[in-house]
Design a protein around this motif. Sequence first.
Motif, PDB file in Angstrom:
ATOM      1  N   GLU A   4      39.298  34.483 -34.531  1.00  0.00           N
ATOM      2  CA  GLU A   4      38.241  34.402 -35.630  1.00  0.00           C
ATOM      3  C   GLU A   4      37.350  35.891 -35.877  1.00  0.00           C
ATOM      4  O   GLU A   4      37.332  36.425 -36.866  1.00  0.00           O
ATOM      5  CB  GLU A   4      37.154  33.194 -35.567  1.00  0.00           C
ATOM      6  CG  GLU A   4      36.139  33.220 -36.729  1.00  0.00           C
ATOM      7  CD  GLU A   4      35.039  32.284 -36.099  1.00  0.00           C
ATOM      8  OE1 GLU A   4      35.280  31.522 -35.342  1.00  0.00           O
ATOM      9  OE2 GLU A   4      33.959  32.742 -36.548  1.00  0.00           O
ATOM     10  N   ASP A  55      27.328  31.220 -42.622  1.00  0.00           N
ATOM     11  CA  ASP A  55      26.953  31.246 -41.330  1.00  0.00           C
ATOM     12  C   ASP A  55      25.396  30.969 -41.460  1.00  0.00           C
ATOM     13  O   ASP A  55      24.672  31.547 -42.303  1.00  0.00           O
ATOM     14  CB  ASP A  55      27.240  32.791 -40.945  1.00  0.00           C
ATOM     15  CG  ASP A  55      26.835  32.886 -39.311  1.00  0.00           C
ATOM     16  OD1 ASP A  55      25.869  32.400 -39.018  1.00  0.00           O
ATOM     17  OD2 ASP A  55      27.465  33.857 -38.729  1.00  0.00           O
ATOM     18  N   ARG A 127      29.771  37.800 -24.519  1.00  0.00           N
ATOM     19  CA  ARG A 127      30.714  36.821 -23.720  1.00  0.00           C
ATOM     20  C   ARG A 127      32.091  37.219 -24.091  1.00  0.00           C
ATOM     21  O   ARG A 127      32.554  37.609 -24.999  1.00  0.00           O
ATOM     22  CB  ARG A 127      30.502  35.509 -24.515  1.00  0.00           C
ATOM     23  CG  ARG A 127      29.169  35.075 -24.398  1.00  0.00           C
ATOM     24  CD  ARG A 127      29.213  33.126 -24.536  1.00  0.00           C
ATOM     25  NE  ARG A 127      29.539  32.980 -25.921  1.00  0.00           N
ATOM     26  CZ  ARG A 127      28.651  32.745 -26.782  1.00  0.00           C
ATOM     27  NH1 ARG A 127      27.523  32.689 -26.405  1.00  0.00           N
ATOM     28  NH2 ARG A 127      29.020  32.456 -28.162  1.00  0.00           N
TER      29      ARG A 127
ATOM     30  N   ASP B 555      33.469  28.417 -28.484  1.00  0.00           N
ATOM     31  CA  ASP B 555      32.616  29.029 -29.743  1.00  0.00           C
ATOM     32  C   ASP B 555      32.983  28.229 -30.999  1.00  0.00           C
ATOM     33  O   ASP B 555      34.317  28.384 -31.542  1.00  0.00           O
ATOM     34  CB  ASP B 555      33.174  30.504 -29.727  1.00  0.00           C
ATOM     35  CG  ASP B 555      31.959  31.419 -29.368  1.00  0.00           C
ATOM     36  OD1 ASP B 555      30.877  31.211 -29.620  1.00  0.00           O
ATOM     37  OD2 ASP B 555      32.216  32.488 -28.875  1.00  0.00           O
ATOM     38  N   PRO B 556      32.130  27.717 -31.726  1.00  0.00           N
ATOM     39  CA  PRO B 556      32.439  27.175 -32.965  1.00  0.00           C
ATOM     40  C   PRO B 556      32.607  28.009 -34.024  1.00  0.00           C
ATOM     41  O   PRO B 556      32.202  29.300 -34.136  1.00  0.00           O
ATOM     42  CB  PRO B 556      31.132  26.317 -33.301  1.00  0.00           C
ATOM     43  CG  PRO B 556      30.243  27.094 -32.607  1.00  0.00           C
ATOM     44  CD  PRO B 556      30.784  27.829 -31.480  1.00  0.00           C
ATOM     45  N   PRO B 557      33.579  27.581 -35.035  1.00  0.00           N
ATOM     46  CA  PRO B 557      33.734  28.965 -36.138  1.00  0.00           C
ATOM     47  C   PRO B 557      32.626  28.952 -36.890  1.00  0.00           C
ATOM     48  O   PRO B 557      31.918  28.003 -37.236  1.00  0.00           O
ATOM     49  CB  PRO B 557      34.893  27.994 -36.811  1.00  0.00           C
ATOM     50  CG  PRO B 557      34.889  26.609 -36.719  1.00  0.00           C
ATOM     51  CD  PRO B 557      34.403  26.678 -35.326  1.00  0.00           C
ATOM     52  N   ARG B 558      32.442  30.271 -37.398  1.00  0.00           N
ATOM     53  CA  ARG B 558      31.257  30.663 -38.203  1.00  0.00           C
ATOM     54  C   ARG B 558      31.681  30.677 -39.717  1.00  0.00           C
ATOM     55  O   ARG B 558      32.844  31.384 -39.886  1.00  0.00           O
ATOM     56  CB  ARG B 558      30.564  32.019 -37.848  1.00  0.00           C
ATOM     57  CG  ARG B 558      30.186  31.761 -36.663  1.00  0.00           C
ATOM     58  CD  ARG B 558      29.232  33.127 -36.258  1.00  0.00           C
ATOM     59  NE  ARG B 558      28.536  33.149 -34.983  1.00  0.00           N
ATOM     60  CZ  ARG B 558      27.891  33.737 -34.602  1.00  0.00           C
ATOM     61  NH1 ARG B 558      27.125  34.601 -35.357  1.00  0.00           N
ATOM     62  NH2 ARG B 558      27.086  33.756 -33.166  1.00  0.00           N
ATOM     63  N   PHE B 562      36.393  30.055 -42.177  1.00  0.00           N
ATOM     64  CA  PHE B 562      36.782  29.593 -40.870  1.00  0.00           C
ATOM     65  C   PHE B 562      36.874  28.262 -40.369  1.00  0.00           C
ATOM     66  O   PHE B 562      37.626  27.901 -39.752  1.00  0.00           O
ATOM     67  CB  PHE B 562      36.153  30.740 -39.602  1.00  0.00           C
ATOM     68  CG  PHE B 562      36.412  32.040 -39.943  1.00  0.00           C
ATOM     69  CD1 PHE B 562      37.802  32.466 -39.709  1.00  0.00           C
ATOM     70  CD2 PHE B 562      35.800  33.211 -40.371  1.00  0.00           C
ATOM     71  CE1 PHE B 562      38.488  33.907 -39.686  1.00  0.00           C
ATOM     72  CE2 PHE B 562      36.037  34.350 -40.283  1.00  0.00           C
ATOM     73  CZ  PHE B 562      37.444  34.828 -40.225  1.00  0.00           C
TER      74      PHE B 562
END
Lengths: 127, 580
Positions: A4, A55, A127, B555-558, B562
């Motif tokens: 991603e 987001d 990370r 990690d969650p999708p942003r 996504f």
Amino acid sequence: MNLERVTFGFFILLALTLNFVFVVGDIDNYRHHSVWILTIAILVNLIATGLKLGDRTQVGALLLAASLVADLLLISARIVWIVTNPEGGPGPSAEDMVTIVSLGIGALVANIVSAVILIGDTLMSRR
Amino acid sequence: MAASELDRVTMVVLRYMRRPFFALVLVYAIGIIGMALIPGRDADGNVEYMSLFHAFYFFTYTATTTGFGEIPGAFTDEQRLWAIFCLYTGVIAWFYAIGSTIRLLQNPHFTHVLNERNFASTVKRISEPFFIICGFGDTGSLLARGLSDHNFAGVVVDADPERIKALALRDYTVKMPGLCADASVPQYLVDAGVTHPNCRAVVVLNSDEDTNLQIAVMAKYLNPDIRVVCRSTSLRHEEHLRELKGVTVIDPFEIFGQLLSMAITTPKLHNLNSWLVRAHGVKLGQALQVPKGDWILCGYGRMGQWFRKYMANHGIYPSIIDPNVDLNEHIGSEMIIQAYADRKTLQEAGIEEVAGVVAGTDNDSNNLGILLNTEALNQKAFTIVRQNNHDNQIVFDAANVDLVLQSSLTTARRILKFLISPLIQTLIDYLNDQDQRLTDDLIQRLQNTVGDQIPHLWRVNLCKREAAAATELLNDGIPATLLDLTRNPLDRQRTLDCVPLMMQREGECIMLPSDWQRIQLGDEIVYCGTERSEQLLLATLNNPYTLKFLVSGIDPPRGYFFNWLDQRLNRSKSAAAVES
């Protein structure tokens, strides 16, 4: 590595570089600037904007804002090109070309901001 | 309120400035009219009168000693004669007016009214929570310093002008307006903001017990919901004060007794407590070792009595040395010497053999004398000394003492703890009732996380305003534990440098909650850690992606795209799993 983040970074950086490719050259000479590159840059910018939608962090909001600014300026540049150089003319005059490229440079600044934020955010999370 | 204040200021100004104002008007009028009536001559010798405007212009620059000369044309001798008159009267009138203004500015009543007005409007504009401190002595100034260190604003009222002047010279990082006034006058309490919505509490620290009682009662009348903290050492006043709802009485001598008691029975807890209140020179894990055995208590006043009471609770009956002690009063089986604690009486009380000495008189030089004698006669004795005057700090620092108890400092710390983190005292009391091991565990954890840094206490409320991401997470029904919140965003396996001390849920208090404690909406958690960890924790609580990563490790999708892709991939994966 996260697929991603790769996709996301790819589009943001591609938008920035295409924008630069369009802008580089003499500011008033239409032969130094390709209308094709401008159109592709707009396309990539729009995709990048789409990826930024949704987001919910502060950083995300800032990224989206920068992207919208770049879209606005690049589309304005494209419109000026269409208006000043209708159907198959030799190309925009020097004065009009200055306006078009100036708008492109404005969009470049917004894209640079976008890229800096992205890099900063990535470095911060480590990370 | 402001209107009447304004009226008072206007009234004083008017009363003082009336006469000089009339004098000026009169002198100007005579001078201008005279100048306009006296005939002059123009360049050609024709008679010409000065217009009123020109006369005013002439008088203005003459009376103020500016003197541009003879404008518009050269004057005649009659005009010059009048100009001389104008000059002298005008200048005198101006001197008179300026002198009156200066006298007005120096008038103590006027400055007081003006200060009060400025003070009241400054207080009115305070937009953050603040505390009112009545009485700016040793304790008051220490408390103000403490509030400033914790970024809380304060308002100071003291009747002593010197103390208010001293306040103006302090370098507080927050607003700390001061008014020189008697806080027992209700108007001044209102000026200080007792009815202000942001006023958290009134702290009453005057030396006069009657005034304190009066202020406490008045504050409660003016604002029944306000919290009042009142220092009192007299039983009579304490009884009155304890009757009032929402009033906390702080008795410095009782606190001394409690601290001493804690130091004797639970030295580690005493160490933890001193560390949490940021006592000077205290390191976590280095507890005092107070010996049991024979003790000598010098000074049997209000504090001495509390000391004896608490020591007796632990089976220690000290020998008492005090010149004013009543020999007939049956205290217990211990020795009572009715004398000053000098070398002779100390030897009489068996100083060579005792385990510890308390130098608890209300005179610092006496206490230091007792310390010197003790050092000479019994070097091994544990020494506890009472410091009365904050200014003597350096001497007491230099003296080789095991425990210094300073009235103003302990009182200020206790009040600060009560105002800023009232739950800490609850925690200390809880630990006092529990097994010693609990304290040991907590100290161990705090040593591992905070270590040698200054402890920082803060409170987090899991509500939408303070922790948006956490609220969302809990609303989605995703379970999370206390440990999840304090995981380090840089490395999920590590935790931030903080320890949750307690948790409040629906009025109930969970002391030292375990890491696996589930969190719920509306929980209030008190943390102890470093300032940096507070920032990181707050960032986590408000960033949905970081929080989800900490809870799940993924990690969650942003973003919408996504998210959609992620869901689609998951669906096809599960579909593939079903098929196979």
